[in-house]
Design a protein around this motif. Structure first.
Motif, short mmCIF file in Angstrom:
data_model
loop_
_atom_site.label_atom_id
_atom_site.label_comp_id
_atom_site.label_asym_id
_atom_site.label_seq_id
_atom_site.Cartn_x
_atom_site.Cartn_y
_atom_site.Cartn_z
N SER A 344 0.83 -1.21 0.00
CA SER A 344 0.00 0.00 0.00
C SER A 344 0.86 1.26 0.00
O SER A 344 0.54 2.23 -0.69
N LEU A 378 -5.93 -2.04 -4.13
CA LEU A 378 -7.19 -2.67 -3.77
C LEU A 378 -6.96 -4.00 -3.07
O LEU A 378 -7.60 -4.31 -2.05
N ILE A 379 -6.02 -4.79 -3.58
CA ILE A 379 -5.71 -6.09 -2.96
C ILE A 379 -5.18 -5.89 -1.55
O ILE A 379 -5.60 -6.58 -0.60
N ALA A 381 -5.70 -3.31 0.36
CA ALA A 381 -6.78 -2.77 1.18
C ALA A 381 -7.71 -3.88 1.66
O ALA A 381 -8.07 -3.94 2.85
N LEU A 382 -8.10 -4.77 0.76
CA LEU A 382 -8.97 -5.88 1.14
C LEU A 382 -8.29 -6.80 2.16
O LEU A 382 -8.94 -7.31 3.08
N MET A 385 -8.29 -5.19 5.55
CA MET A 385 -9.63 -5.26 6.12
C MET A 385 -9.93 -6.64 6.71
O MET A 385 -10.79 -6.77 7.58
N VAL A 387 -10.46 -9.54 4.57
CA VAL A 387 -11.34 -10.29 3.66
C VAL A 387 -10.82 -11.72 3.52
O VAL A 387 -9.63 -11.93 3.29
N ALA A 426 -11.96 -0.61 6.64
CA ALA A 426 -12.76 -0.62 5.41
C ALA A 426 -13.10 0.79 4.98
O ALA A 426 -13.07 1.13 3.79
N MET A 430 -11.12 1.86 1.63
CA MET A 430 -12.01 1.80 0.48
C MET A 430 -12.42 3.19 -0.01
O MET A 430 -12.81 3.35 -1.16
#
Length: 490
Positions: A344, A378-379, A381-382, A385, A387, A426, A430
């Motif tokens: 990130s 995005l990866i 970030a998920l 979180m 996921v 999130a 996001m």
């Protein structure tokens, strides 16, 4: 030969880095080839060392009594040394492109390479004295990196970082002194080295010293209230902040706390005491504080810095549970977070390098112009979180399971903090993704048409990090089993 390798892998990047500004390179490319070759060769040497570790403690210098400068390649050393040796060559490759817009590159890469060697010294330290010496050296070699741009903000940030680090080291030094006085040795022995016959009625004093040492080493791990240096250090070039926030400095603080908790004081001495409650409460508060500040922060790198503050205390929360399951959770997040956060940060650096935009509200529409960068973001970030299917889910699950298993009311509060943190993560991660990919129907894409993804030197590390985040999520059992062996003291 293996007996000499710990010293060799520390000296190669340290001395090789010192030579960078002294060698008359004919071109920037020649300097980059030398630097990357230096880091890669050393990474190979580290791999050889970790797959063929020498047995026992390797004493290099004997001072007096039980004070020795020594190295040891155990499970903890394997984890930390292997992690930084995998990430450092990729971070160096990324830095070649990023630093094209910066000055004093030779000085930058000198300290960048030296930091690699010093961090390996922390990883391979065989006792608390050796770890402390390299811990102090880490401050000295990273201050010039924070100071690199020589702006007023950089001067103030490096000054704060120096003051906080030296102050924390002073408290950590008190822990070292008491281990020398009340321990059988300063060596890292799973279960601790305290001699109960020497302690007598001084149990509360030892517990107070542990809390002081925890907070002292915790300065680099950015525990509250000693964390304000970390967001301020974001003024440094992104290759520096990524390693500060994901690998070298902050993980050294967490690593040192694991060492003093499980290998110096010992969890049998600490578990169930007021000291355990104090340090666990600090980590729980820091988890919520860090992600709450991240939600409010509008500067991209500072937002990720507050995220780091929160996630580092995930690791420390697992440590303060003081059970094998807690240690497994801590080690899992220590490794997985390194990849999630460096990905990130490098995405943020790529955006700043390509667009000179540093604030979240300036990212509108950039997802379509920089698809690789924002897909990796995005990866990450998920994963942060939590996921399922990605690295972050595994580490958070292990931490929550360890907390529930411990049957501690305070640990249950830690589970609640993890859930709150997941929600806030999130929100603050996001928000960035949504702005980048879905800026709104009335957005004029002509305002960002001049921007594009960076070159392969920056994209290759990002893609590798993304692959590893997915790999950790799908094949975590390989690593968790290894961490289980460490947690059993094997």
């Amino acid at each position: 030969m293996s007996a000499y390798l710990p010293g060799i892998v520390i000296l190669v990047p340290f001395l090789g880095g010192i030579l960078i500004p002294l060698i008359p390179f004919k071109s920037r490319t020649a300097r980059n080839i030398y630097t990357e070759g230096l880091i890669l060769i050393n990474a190979v040497l580290v791999a050889v060392l970790l797959f063929n570790p020498p047995q026992g403690v390797l004493e290099v210098i004997k001072f007096t009594g039980n004070l020795r400068f020594a190295f040891k390649v155990d499970g903890m050393a394997t984890l930390f040394a292997g992690m930084i040796s995998f990430l450092w060559p990729l971070a160096t490759l990324y830095a070649f492109e990023y630093m094209t817009k910066e000055e004093h590159e030779d000085i930058f890469f000198m300290f960048y390479s030296m930091t690699y060697g010093v961090t390996l010294g922390i990883a391979l330290a065989g006792n608390l004295l050796t770890l402390y010496c390299f811990y102090e050296m880490l401050t000295l070699v990273t201050v010039p990196l924070v100071l690199h741009t020589l702006t007023r903000e950089a001067v103030l940030a490096s000054r704060k970082y120096l003051y906080y680090s030296l102050g924390g080291a002073a408290f950590a030094f008190i822990g070292l002194i008491f281990i020398i006085m009340y321990g059988n040795s300063t060596n890292f022995v799973f279960g601790g080295v305290l001699d109960m016959a020497k302690i007598g009625n001084n149990t509360d004093a030892l517990l107070l010293v542990y809390v002081m040492a925890f907070m002292g080493f915790g300065v680099k791990a950015a525990v509250c209230p000693f964390n304000s240096w970390l967001p301020d250090a974001g003024v440094a070039p992104t290759p520096v902040t990524a390693l500060l926030h994901a690998v070298a400095v902050v993980k050294s603080g967490a690593f040192a706390i694991i060492r003093i908790t499980y290998y110096s004081f010992g969890t049998d001495f600490l578990r169930g005491t007021w000291a355990q409650s104090v340090v666990m409460a600090v980590t729980i508060f820091t988890i919520v504080y860090g992600c709450s500040r991240a939600v409010k922060e509008t500067h991209l790198k500072r937002r990720l810095a507050y995220s780091t503050i929160s996630n580092l205390s995930y690791i420390l929360f697992g440590v303060t549970i003081m059970t094998p399951a807690g240690l497994i959770g801590a080690l899992t997040h220590m490794l997985f977070h390194a990849f999630m956060k460096i990905a990130s940060f490098f995405c943020a650096g790529a955006v700043i390098h390509q667009t000179e935009k540093e604030y979240v509200h300036e990212l509108n529409g950039l997802g379509r112009r920089m698809p690789v960068v924002f897909s990796v973001f995005l990866i990450s970030a998920l994963a942060l979180m939590g996921v399922p299917g990605l690295a972050g889910f595994i580490s958070k699950w292990n931490l929550a399971a360890a907390a529930v298993e411990s049957n501690s009311v305070l640990a249950y509060a830690g589970v609640a903090a993890l859930l709150i943190s997941a929600l806030l993560t999130a929100i603050y991660m996001m928000t960035i993704v949504m702005r980048a990919f879905f800026p709104g129907e009335d957005f004029n894409y002509d305002t960002v048409k001049q921007y594009k993804d960076p070159n392969w030197q920056m994209l290759l590390p990002l893609c590798i990090f993304a692959v590893m985040i997915v790999f950790f999520g799908l094949k975590s059992d390989i690593f968790v089993d290894f961490f289980g062996q460490i947690a059993k003291g094997l």
